[in-house]
Write a protein that holds these residues in place. Structure first.
Motif, PDB file in Angstrom:
ATOM      1  N   SER A 378      -0.594  -7.944   3.047  1.00 42.76           N
ATOM      2  CA  SER A 378      -0.016  -7.309   1.859  1.00 42.76           C
ATOM      3  C   SER A 378      -0.852  -6.168   1.296  1.00 42.76           C
ATOM      4  CB  SER A 378       0.161  -8.351   0.733  1.00 42.76           C
ATOM      5  OG  SER A 378       1.205  -9.252   1.004  1.00 42.76           O
ATOM      6  N   PHE A 379      -2.043  -5.908   1.842  1.00 39.95           N
ATOM      7  CA  PHE A 379      -3.030  -5.092   1.150  1.00 39.95           C
ATOM      8  C   PHE A 379      -3.209  -3.696   1.733  1.00 39.95           C
ATOM      9  CE2 PHE A 379      -4.083  -9.439   0.245  1.00 39.95           C
ATOM     10  CZ  PHE A 379      -4.578  -9.442  -1.045  1.00 39.95           C
ATOM     11  N   GLY A 380      -3.648  -2.771   0.855  1.00 38.39           N
ATOM     12  CA  GLY A 380      -4.052  -1.432   1.268  1.00 38.39           C
ATOM     13  C   GLY A 380      -4.827  -0.762   0.151  1.00 38.39           C
ATOM     14  N   ARG A 381      -5.354   0.419   0.446  1.00 40.07           N
ATOM     15  CA  ARG A 381      -6.075   1.209  -0.548  1.00 40.07           C
ATOM     16  C   ARG A 381      -5.550   2.641  -0.517  1.00 40.07           C
ATOM     17  NH1 ARG A 381     -10.896  -1.128  -2.326  1.00 40.07           N
ATOM     18  NH2 ARG A 381     -10.723   0.420  -3.995  1.00 40.07           N
ATOM     19  N   GLY A 382      -5.460   3.264  -1.689  1.00 36.74           N
ATOM     20  CA  GLY A 382      -4.967   4.631  -1.802  1.00 36.74           C
ATOM     21  C   GLY A 382      -6.065   5.659  -1.617  1.00 36.74           C
ATOM     22  N   ALA A 383      -5.661   6.930  -1.622  1.00 33.67           N
ATOM     23  CA  ALA A 383      -6.608   8.026  -1.395  1.00 33.67           C
ATOM     24  C   ALA A 383      -7.686   8.083  -2.464  1.00 33.67           C
ATOM     25  CB  ALA A 383      -5.854   9.350  -1.332  1.00 33.67           C
ATOM     26  N   GLY A 387      -5.793   0.128  -5.613  1.00 37.44           N
ATOM     27  CA  GLY A 387      -5.445  -1.086  -4.893  1.00 37.44           C
ATOM     28  C   GLY A 387      -3.945  -1.151  -4.680  1.00 37.44           C
ATOM     29  N   VAL A 388      -3.527  -1.646  -3.524  1.00 34.52           N
ATOM     30  CA  VAL A 388      -2.110  -1.752  -3.185  1.00 34.52           C
ATOM     31  C   VAL A 388      -1.850  -3.164  -2.677  1.00 34.52           C
ATOM     32  CG1 VAL A 388      -0.273  -0.874  -1.696  1.00 34.52           C
ATOM     33  CG2 VAL A 388      -2.027   0.690  -2.561  1.00 34.52           C
ATOM     34  N   VAL A 389      -0.905  -3.888  -3.308  1.00 39.02           N
ATOM     35  CA  VAL A 389      -0.605  -5.257  -2.912  1.00 39.02           C
ATOM     36  C   VAL A 389       0.901  -5.494  -2.989  1.00 39.02           C
ATOM     37  CG1 VAL A 389      -1.089  -7.708  -3.264  1.00 39.02           C
ATOM     38  CG2 VAL A 389      -2.814  -6.008  -3.919  1.00 39.02           C
ATOM     39  N   ASP A 393       7.954 -11.105  -4.528  1.00 35.03           N
ATOM     40  CA  ASP A 393       9.134 -10.623  -5.244  1.00 35.03           C
ATOM     41  C   ASP A 393       9.626  -9.270  -4.722  1.00 35.03           C
ATOM     42  OD1 ASP A 393       7.132  -8.968  -6.208  1.00 35.03           O
ATOM     43  OD2 ASP A 393       7.198  -9.734  -8.262  1.00 35.03           O
ATOM     44  N   GLY A 394       8.993  -8.751  -3.678  1.00 40.64           N
ATOM     45  CA  GLY A 394       9.421  -7.486  -3.070  1.00 40.64           C
ATOM     46  C   GLY A 394       8.809  -6.266  -3.699  1.00 40.64           C
ATOM     47  N   ARG A 395       7.871  -6.461  -4.636  1.00 35.43           N
ATOM     48  CA  ARG A 395       7.285  -5.333  -5.354  1.00 35.43           C
ATOM     49  C   ARG A 395       5.939  -4.916  -4.758  1.00 35.43           C
ATOM     50  NH1 ARG A 395       8.251  -6.913 -11.768  1.00 35.43           N
ATOM     51  NH2 ARG A 395      10.505  -6.467 -11.793  1.00 35.43           N
ATOM     52  N   LEU A 396       5.720  -3.621  -4.761  1.00 38.80           N
ATOM     53  CA  LEU A 396       4.420  -3.079  -4.412  1.00 38.80           C
ATOM     54  C   LEU A 396       3.657  -2.851  -5.706  1.00 38.80           C
ATOM     55  CD1 LEU A 396       2.975  -2.178  -1.757  1.00 38.80           C
ATOM     56  CD2 LEU A 396       3.536   0.162  -2.432  1.00 38.80           C
ATOM     57  N   ASN A 397       2.549  -3.569  -5.877  1.00 40.40           N
ATOM     58  CA  ASN A 397       1.735  -3.470  -7.081  1.00 40.40           C
ATOM     59  C   ASN A 397       0.613  -2.469  -6.853  1.00 40.40           C
ATOM     60  OD1 ASN A 397       2.545  -6.107  -8.874  1.00 40.40           O
ATOM     61  ND2 ASN A 397       2.691  -6.543  -6.680  1.00 40.40           N
ATOM     62  N   LEU A 398       0.508  -1.474  -7.723  1.00 44.09           N
ATOM     63  CA  LEU A 398      -0.530  -0.458  -7.654  1.00 44.09           C
ATOM     64  C   LEU A 398      -1.551  -0.753  -8.747  1.00 44.09           C
ATOM     65  CD1 LEU A 398       1.794   2.622  -7.063  1.00 44.09           C
ATOM     66  CD2 LEU A 398       0.748   1.082  -5.381  1.00 44.09           C
ATOM     67  N   ILE A 399      -2.823  -0.882  -8.348  1.00 44.50           N
ATOM     68  CA  ILE A 399      -3.864  -1.410  -9.228  1.00 44.50           C
ATOM     69  C   ILE A 399      -4.973  -0.388  -9.420  1.00 44.50           C
ATOM     70  CG2 ILE A 399      -5.586  -3.252  -9.496  1.00 44.50           C
ATOM     71  CD1 ILE A 399      -3.810  -4.963  -7.636  1.00 44.50           C
ATOM     72  N   ASP A 400      -5.420  -0.245 -10.658  1.00 48.23           N
ATOM     73  CA  ASP A 400      -6.625   0.527 -10.961  1.00 48.23           C
ATOM     74  C   ASP A 400      -7.804  -0.441 -10.906  1.00 48.23           C
ATOM     75  OD1 ASP A 400      -8.626   2.172 -11.895  1.00 48.23           O
ATOM     76  OD2 ASP A 400      -8.044   1.957 -13.999  1.00 48.23           O
ATOM     77  N   PRO A 401      -8.659  -0.359  -9.883  1.00 47.79           N
ATOM     78  CA  PRO A 401      -9.747  -1.342  -9.756  1.00 47.79           C
ATOM     79  C   PRO A 401     -10.750  -1.284 -10.906  1.00 47.79           C
ATOM     80  CG  PRO A 401      -9.395  -0.184  -7.682  1.00 47.79           C
ATOM     81  CD  PRO A 401      -8.625   0.557  -8.732  1.00 47.79           C
ATOM     82  N   LYS A 408       1.346   0.344 -11.857  1.00 41.52           N
ATOM     83  CA  LYS A 408       2.743   0.598 -11.478  1.00 41.52           C
ATOM     84  C   LYS A 408       3.221  -0.530 -10.577  1.00 41.52           C
ATOM     85  CE  LYS A 408       2.219   5.683 -11.375  1.00 41.52           C
ATOM     86  NZ  LYS A 408       0.741   5.727 -11.532  1.00 41.52           N
ATOM     87  N   GLN A 409       4.532  -0.781 -10.620  1.00 43.95           N
ATOM     88  CA  GLN A 409       5.184  -1.698  -9.704  1.00 43.95           C
ATOM     89  C   GLN A 409       6.414  -1.023  -9.123  1.00 43.95           C
ATOM     90  OE1 GLN A 409       5.703  -5.205 -12.292  1.00 43.95           O
ATOM     91  NE2 GLN A 409       4.244  -6.295 -10.989  1.00 43.95           N
ATOM     92  N   VAL A 410       6.571  -1.126  -7.807  1.00 43.98           N
ATOM     93  CA  VAL A 410       7.674  -0.448  -7.128  1.00 43.98           C
ATOM     94  C   VAL A 410       8.468  -1.482  -6.351  1.00 43.98           C
ATOM     95  CG1 VAL A 410       8.289   1.454  -5.595  1.00 43.98           C
ATOM     96  CG2 VAL A 410       6.086   1.502  -6.812  1.00 43.98           C
ATOM     97  N   ASP A 411       9.766  -1.571  -6.636  1.00 46.66           N
ATOM     98  CA  ASP A 411      10.632  -2.455  -5.851  1.00 46.66           C
ATOM     99  C   ASP A 411      10.837  -1.835  -4.471  1.00 46.66           C
ATOM    100  OD1 ASP A 411      11.098  -4.441  -7.825  1.00 46.66           O
ATOM    101  OD2 ASP A 411      12.543  -3.135  -8.805  1.00 46.66           O
TER     102      ASP A 411
END
Length: 478
Positions: A378-383, A387-389, A393-401, A408-411
């Motif tokens: 489920s994981f990744g990191r942006g430029a 944080g990306v998880v 529930d089908g959402r991509l959660n964007l995290i400020d570490p 942000k949350q993206v369906d």
């Protein structure tokens, strides 16, 4: 680089998707081409040629083309194993194929499915190559912006995605070639982790405990000769990992098939430098911002290597496993899973809804509650280190570490749950630059989200049910 075709309203010319090749029918060019063909055929058969009169070129080429089959079984150059898979369309990249110059190259996704690997252009979903290969295939970026290491029954097989970027002063030149397995293989009994760092790539053979490394740039020709590989043995076979450092040292685990708790610094001369033995169940690694900064997962809190020493990360729980870790060269923070229930035989596995964020500057950790579970893919990191998880529930959660907050949350995908068998297809997240690529096996889709804006840019149809995935942007060397 960005997926220009998407951001410019599918401007196919701008994305390099519409390409025109002009062949000039110059007699001199034909003769020279014939000479090149003759040289290639003779070389393949193990003979040497110095000069051939132009007047004989065409006739000789015709004869040799017909007789080439006679030497087709000659041994080809290999690395530590000659067993590259050559079945299927585009399965073997031709070493003699001349790359075609194009205006640009968009990122390509290597997608494993039951029966093979597809190479997909992420700008429009075009299947660039479909390589037939059996078995469960794991896909690992090799770190050079072009190749993927395929973990298969043969070992680590080199897969060329067919994208080439050549810097030229203040600009780049772009080329494509036919994707395929190159035939080069790093032999491994049980291929495990692949790590790229400090200009080197390290692979770990769990079946023998062998670490094999090479300069990542050595993959430019798609081949790894024995003199380009260095290796050493750990004490016992185990599920391990090795991280090359700028200093020339290697951080490597030690253990057995039943137990492991040690990670140490192995210096270039083979001696042992810093060491931590307080990392039970050591699994998972990530490098972070700064020179030679790395984190390793344990079952009692992680350990961080920084300034030449290991630092234990304190946690409030008696059992705390972060066996999947994701770093960024742009961030001192490492994103992790966060499990707190010790596994018991026969009990249902834990499905946590919190993730961890390790601050490598002071070896501390915080958690972020997502409200829905996730899994190791489920994981990744942006430029910029975001944080990306992806959660159930089908959402991509964007995290400020830095603030440990979801911004942000993206369906994106169909709501899902983790399979009991981890090798079965499930949603897969990969990031490259400012973009997250997410597979949806249920819908047979590949989605593209821009991380900085949280916008879903495209959803591409796939012709296969996707499982493992690697995404390569040719302009982003690791």
């Amino acid at each position: 680089m960005t997926p220009r075709g998407l951001l410019l309203g599918n401007d196919l010319h701008g994305s390099g998707l519409l390409r025109t090749t002009h062949t000039q029918r110059d007699p001199a060019r034909i003769v020279n081409a014939a000479l090149r063909a003759v040289t290639i055929i003779i070389t393949v058969c193990g003979m040497r040629v110095q000069h051939l009169p132009h007047t004989l070129a065409l006739a000789t080429a015709a004869v040799l083309v017909l007789s080439a089959a006679a030497c087709s079984n000659a041994s080809a150059p290999t690395t530590s194993s000659p067993n590259g898979d050559r079945d299927g369309a585009g399965a073997q990249a031709s070493a003699s194929e001349k790359p075609v110059e194009v205006s640009d190259v968009d990122p390509r996704a290597a997608i494993a499915y039951e029966g093979g690997i597809q190479i997909v252009d992420t700008s429009d979903g075009t299947v660039v190559a479909d390589i037939k290969k059996e078995g469960f295939l794991r896909l690992n970026p090799a770190g050079d912006g072009r190749h993927v290491l395929v973990s298969s029954s043969e070992g680590f097989e080199v897969l060329d995605l067919g994208m080439i970027v050549k810097p030229h002063g203040d600009h780049n030149h772009y080329y494509t070639t036919t994707p395929g397995l190159t035939g080069s293989v790093i032999a491994a009994q049980t291929p495990g982790h692949v790590v790229t760092h400090a200009g080197k790539t390290a692979v770990f053979d769990d079946g023998t405990g062998t670490v094999t490394m090479f300069d990542t740039k050595a993959l430019e020709d798609g081949q790894l000769s024995p003199d380009e590989l260095t290796s050493f043995q750990t004490n016992d076979p185990h599920h391990g990992v090795a991280v090359p450092l700028v200093s020339g040292s290697v951080l490597v685990t030690e253990g057995t098939e039943d137990e492991r708790h040690t990670v140490h610094e192995r210096k270039a001369d083979g001696s042992i430098g810093a060491e931590s033995t307080d990392c039970p169940g050591v699994h998972g690694e990530a490098t972070a911002q700064g020179e030679d900064v790395a984190s390793f997962g344990c079952t009692n809190g992680s350990v961080v290597f920084r300034d030449g020493q290991f630092h234990k990360v304190p946690v409030p729980e008696a059992y705390q496993r972060s066996g999947n870790q994701f770093g960024s060269p742009e961030s001192p923070y490492v994103l992790t899973d966060y499990k707190t229930v010790e596994p018991v035989d026969g009990a249902a596995p834990e499905h946590p809804t919190k993730v961890g964020i390790i601050d490598t500057t002071d070896a501390t950790t915080t958690t972020v509650e997502l409200g829905s579970a996730y899994w190791f893919r489920s994981f990744g990191r942006g430029a910029a280190g975001e944080g990306v998880v992806l959660t159930y529930d089908g959402r991509l959660n964007l995290i400020d570490p830095a603030s440990a907050a979801v911004t942000k949350q993206v369906d994106v995908v169909t709501p899902w749950t983790e399979n009991e068998n981890w090798q079965e297809p499930g949603p897969n997240v990969k990031t490259a630059g400012d973009f997250a690529y997410i597979t949806d096996p249920t819908a047979k889709k590949l989605h593209l989200v821009q991380i900085s804006t949280g916008k879903l840019l495209s959803s591409l149809d796939l012709s296969v049910v996707p499982n493992e995935m690697a995404v390569i942007d040719a302009e982003l060397k690791q």
